[in-house]
Design an enzyme around this catalytic site. Structure first.
Site: not given
Ligand SMILES: NC(=O)c1ccc[n+]([C@@H]2O[C@H](COP(=O)([O-])OP(=O)(O)OC[C@H]3O[C@@H](n4cnc5c(N)ncnc54)[C@H](OP(=O)(O)O)[C@@H]3O)[C@@H](O)[C@H]2O)c1
Length: 358
Positions: A14-15, A42-43, A131, A158, A162, A215, A237, A244
């Site tokens: 869902t993220g 939750r989802s 990223c 960035q 992200g 990192k 940011r 980015h």
């Molecule tokens: N955004 C980027 O550019 C980027 C790049 C590289 C790496 N990342 C990494 O990717 C990850 C997610 O990023 P995002 O940007 O997609 O975040 P996000 O939009 O906040 O989405 C978070 C996701 O994680 C799920 N989640 C949270 N708690 C959970 C749990 N206990 N069990 C299972 N699922 C859970 C959420 O589900 P619910 O909807 O159910 O809460 C949602 O699907 C992070 O580790 C981030 O550091 C992100």
């Protein structure tokens, strides 16, 4: 591609990144027989709509990985640290997008066009880089192989995507508040991000750098197989939604001309040179958004050191910076028969066996 369709799970479906992963799997026709979409409790039971199709979400528990061949994780470091080993114990190979496993010496850290061969030794977990590191590694590889690298200084600009879905909403809310003349509320970031530039991404470490900056240092060294590489980073940011940007200064071992640098960059798969300053042509965040390539331009000599090169690198942090590279890693292990863990492949006497359920 492997003969048998694979069962693929997306954790964090869902993220922002998880949704992009589902989209990229579809766009690239990844041979997934079953796509299992998982998120938090939750989802569970809700649905995500993508490309006109509705997918139901399940809860990410250990049992949810029964029968899964490849699990793409993008649900944060804590979830990956706790759940990835349980998924591996159920037979899945995890491609993890979080910071949980990247610097574990037993875990390959892969940029698809830089070090795909490292994926061969995986024991169930393969890490997808941060990223900012992701878009830097292919251009640094070109210089490493062409002329050698002595030192790198990179400053990042960035986007809020992200940080995830909440940060995108926060920037939108602050822009609306500004237009409406109301105060800008900051919850995700320590200060308003709208019309600002925040030199704080992730937590501060004892050495004065932020974890995001560190990192870039440690992951680049691992991916490029340059453990002693001198590299410094300032990560900032900025109020951009997607992509980015990075200003990069490299001191090379051998001398290099701007023309040679252009040739080296253009020869890397997935790298596009956009460099015509007279025509105002250079990589832009808005133009890179939605694309899978790494764009490089503003290539020029840096006269502050003897063999210096400066340039500007831009890429979509949700696609190449996260989802696309994760799917590319899945393609590498499927195509090369490395879905099963290295020890399982060795025990079966078939280093090339893809293994289906492993
Ligand atoms: N955004 C980027 O550019 C980027 C790049 C590289 C790496 N990342 C990494 O990717 C990850 C997610 O990023 P995002 O940007 O997609 O975040 P996000 O939009 O906040 O989405 C978070 C996701 O994680 C799920 N989640 C949270 N708690 C959970 C749990 N206990 N069990 C299972 N699922 C859970 C959420 O589900 P619910 O909807 O159910 O809460 C949602 O699907 C992070 O580790 C981030 O550091 C992100």
């Amino acid at each position: 591609m492997t003969r048998k369709p694979l069962t693929v799970a997306v954790v964090g479906a869902t993220g922002v990144v998880g949704r992009t992963m589902i989209q990229v799997l579809g766009e690239r026709h990844f041979p997934a027989g079953e796509l299992r979409l998982l998120a938090s409790g939750r989802s569970a039971g809700s649905a995500v709509s993508l490309d006109g199709r509705t997918h139901e979400i399940g809860e990410a528990t250990a049992d949810a990985f029964d029968g899964v061949d490849i699990a793409l994780f993008s649900a944060g470091t804590e979830v990956s640290a706790a759940l990835a080993p349980l998924a591996v114990a159920r037979g899945a190979t995890v491609i993890d997008n979080s910071n949980a496993w990247r610097m574990d010496p037993a875990v390959p850290l892969i940029v698809s066009q830089v070090n795909p061969d490292d994926a061969a030794f995986h024991e169930g977990i393969i890490a997808n880089p941060n990223c900012s590191t992701m878009q830097l590694a292919p251009v640094l590889m070109a210089l490493r192989d062409g002329v050698g690298i002595e030192r790198v200084v990179v400053d990042t600009y960035q986007s809020v995507s992200g940080t995830g879905a909440e940060a995108i909403a926060e920037l939108e809310g602050q822009i609306r508040a500004h237009v409406g003349g109301s105060p800008k509320e900051a919850r995700v970031y320590p200060h308003p991000i709208a019309f600002n530039a925040l030199p704080e991404i992730d937590v501060f470490l004892e050495n004065g750098y932020t974890r995001e900056e560190w990192k870039v240092v440690t992951e680049s060294r691992k991916i490029l197989h340059l453990p002693e590489l001198r590299l410094s980073c300032t990560a900032v940011r900025v109020p951009v939604f997607v992509s980015h940007s990075e200003a990069v200064h490299v001191e090379t071992t051998e001398p290099i001309t701007v023309e040679r640098a252009r040739e080296l960059f253009a020869a890397v798969p997935g790298v596009v040179v956009q460099d015509d300053p007279a025509g105002h042509v250079y990589p832009l965040a808005t133009q890179a958004a939605g694309r899978d390539e790494v764009f490089v331009g503003r290539i020029r000599r840096d006269p502050s050191v003897e063999r210096g090169l400066a340039f500007w690198v831009v890429s979509d942090n949700l696609r190449k910076g996260a989802a696309t590279n994760a799917v590319e890693i899945a393609e590498v292990i499927a195509e090369r028969g490395w879905v099963a863990r290295a020890s399982v492949r060795a025990a079966s006497g078939d280093a090339g066996r893809s293994g289906g359920a492993v």
